[in-house]
Design an enzyme around this catalytic site. Structure first.
Site, short mmCIF file in Angstrom:
data_model
loop_
_atom_site.label_atom_id
_atom_site.label_comp_id
_atom_site.label_asym_id
_atom_site.label_seq_id
_atom_site.Cartn_x
_atom_site.Cartn_y
_atom_site.Cartn_z
N VAL A 56 -55.04 21.54 67.69
CA VAL A 56 -54.25 22.79 67.68
C VAL A 56 -54.60 23.61 68.93
O VAL A 56 -55.76 23.95 69.16
CB VAL A 56 -54.51 23.60 66.40
CG1 VAL A 56 -53.70 24.88 66.41
CG2 VAL A 56 -54.20 22.76 65.16
N LYS A 57 -53.56 23.88 69.72
CA LYS A 57 -53.76 24.62 70.97
C LYS A 57 -53.52 26.10 70.71
O LYS A 57 -52.47 26.49 70.19
CB LYS A 57 -52.77 24.07 72.02
CG LYS A 57 -53.19 24.25 73.45
CD LYS A 57 -52.24 23.47 74.35
CE LYS A 57 -52.58 23.65 75.80
NZ LYS A 57 -51.56 23.05 76.67
N VAL A 58 -54.51 26.91 71.08
CA VAL A 58 -54.50 28.33 70.74
C VAL A 58 -54.81 29.15 72.00
O VAL A 58 -55.75 28.81 72.72
CB VAL A 58 -55.60 28.62 69.67
CG1 VAL A 58 -55.61 30.08 69.28
CG2 VAL A 58 -55.42 27.73 68.45
#
Ligand code: G3P
Length: 218
Positions: free
Chosen positions: A86-88
């Site tokens: 998950v890219k945050v």
């Protein structure tokens, strides 16, 4: 050093996978839009398609900017496939979300990193990866690879497990500079990866080998 491809283009992902050296894929909302992928179901489906092409990690970015939205979106993305990361973005809410995901063993890629301080907070929150943007820093006359080097050194000093991805790669030289700086990963356009193969002496040498062979063997 691991090689990721920075695209949502399936042909390019397949081509890189066929090379046999691909360790993963990173995407972002701009790259998804470039491929014309729109609507939640299509976007989620596209990530699954990418996961089925490659054998490595696939970064899928949240578009929510608030903590609750990031959590909801990130958990949905992580549930799509075990190799989704998950890219945050590295914002206040993003750091809180990374800490939350870390507690759930959901892997994260903290993006839009432009300073050592941001990378320090991301690592403390438990990010799996951080993505310093080299090209965008170079664009404003700041040494992008220098930032990668500083983050690598800082992580070694404190023995953080967080891996450094050299992102926003614009050319093959950036890849070589990331290797010198000790980056764990580079995420690049296909052309920058293929550019590493180009050398006029290789081309000329191969031509000579083949013409010498043909002289005797027809
Ligand atoms: O995926 C994040 C990063 O690699 C974006 O690169 O070329 O848009 O600066 P760029």
């Amino acid at each position: 050093m691991k090689f990721f491809i920075d695209t949502a283009n399936l042909d390019q992902i397949r081509e890189a996978q066929d090379l046999g050296i691909l360790d993963g894929v990173t995407t972002n909302p701009s790259l998804m839009a470039k491929e014309g992928i729109q609507g939640e179901q299509n976007i989620l489906g596209h990530y699954v398609t990418i996961c089925n092409i490659v054998t490595g990690d696939v970064s899928a970015e949240v578009i929510s900017t608030d903590f609750e939205g990031m959590i909801r979106e990130g958990e949905k993305l992580a549930g799509l496939h075990p190799r989704i990361v998950v890219k945050v973005p590295v914002t206040r809410e993003g750091i809180k979300a990374i800490r939350h995901f870390s507690g759930l063993n959901i892997r994260t890629n903290c993006t839009l990193i432009f300073s050592v301080g941001q990378a320090l907070l991301a690592a403390k929150a438990g990010a799996t990866y951080v993505s310093p943007f080299i090209g965008r820093l170079d664009d404003i006359s700041v040494d992008g690879v220098g930032l990668v080097r500083q983050i690598v050194e800082m992580y070694q000093y404190y023995q953080f497990d967080t891996q450094v991805i050299g992102a926003s790669i614009r050319h093959s030289m950036h890849i070589l500079q990331c290797a010198e700086a000790g980056a764990d990963v580079v995420t690049c356009p296909l052309q920058s990866i293929l550019g590493l193969l180009d050398h006029p002496l290789t081309t000329a040498g191969l031509q000579k080998f083949l013409s010498d062979y043909k002289k005797l063997n027809g």
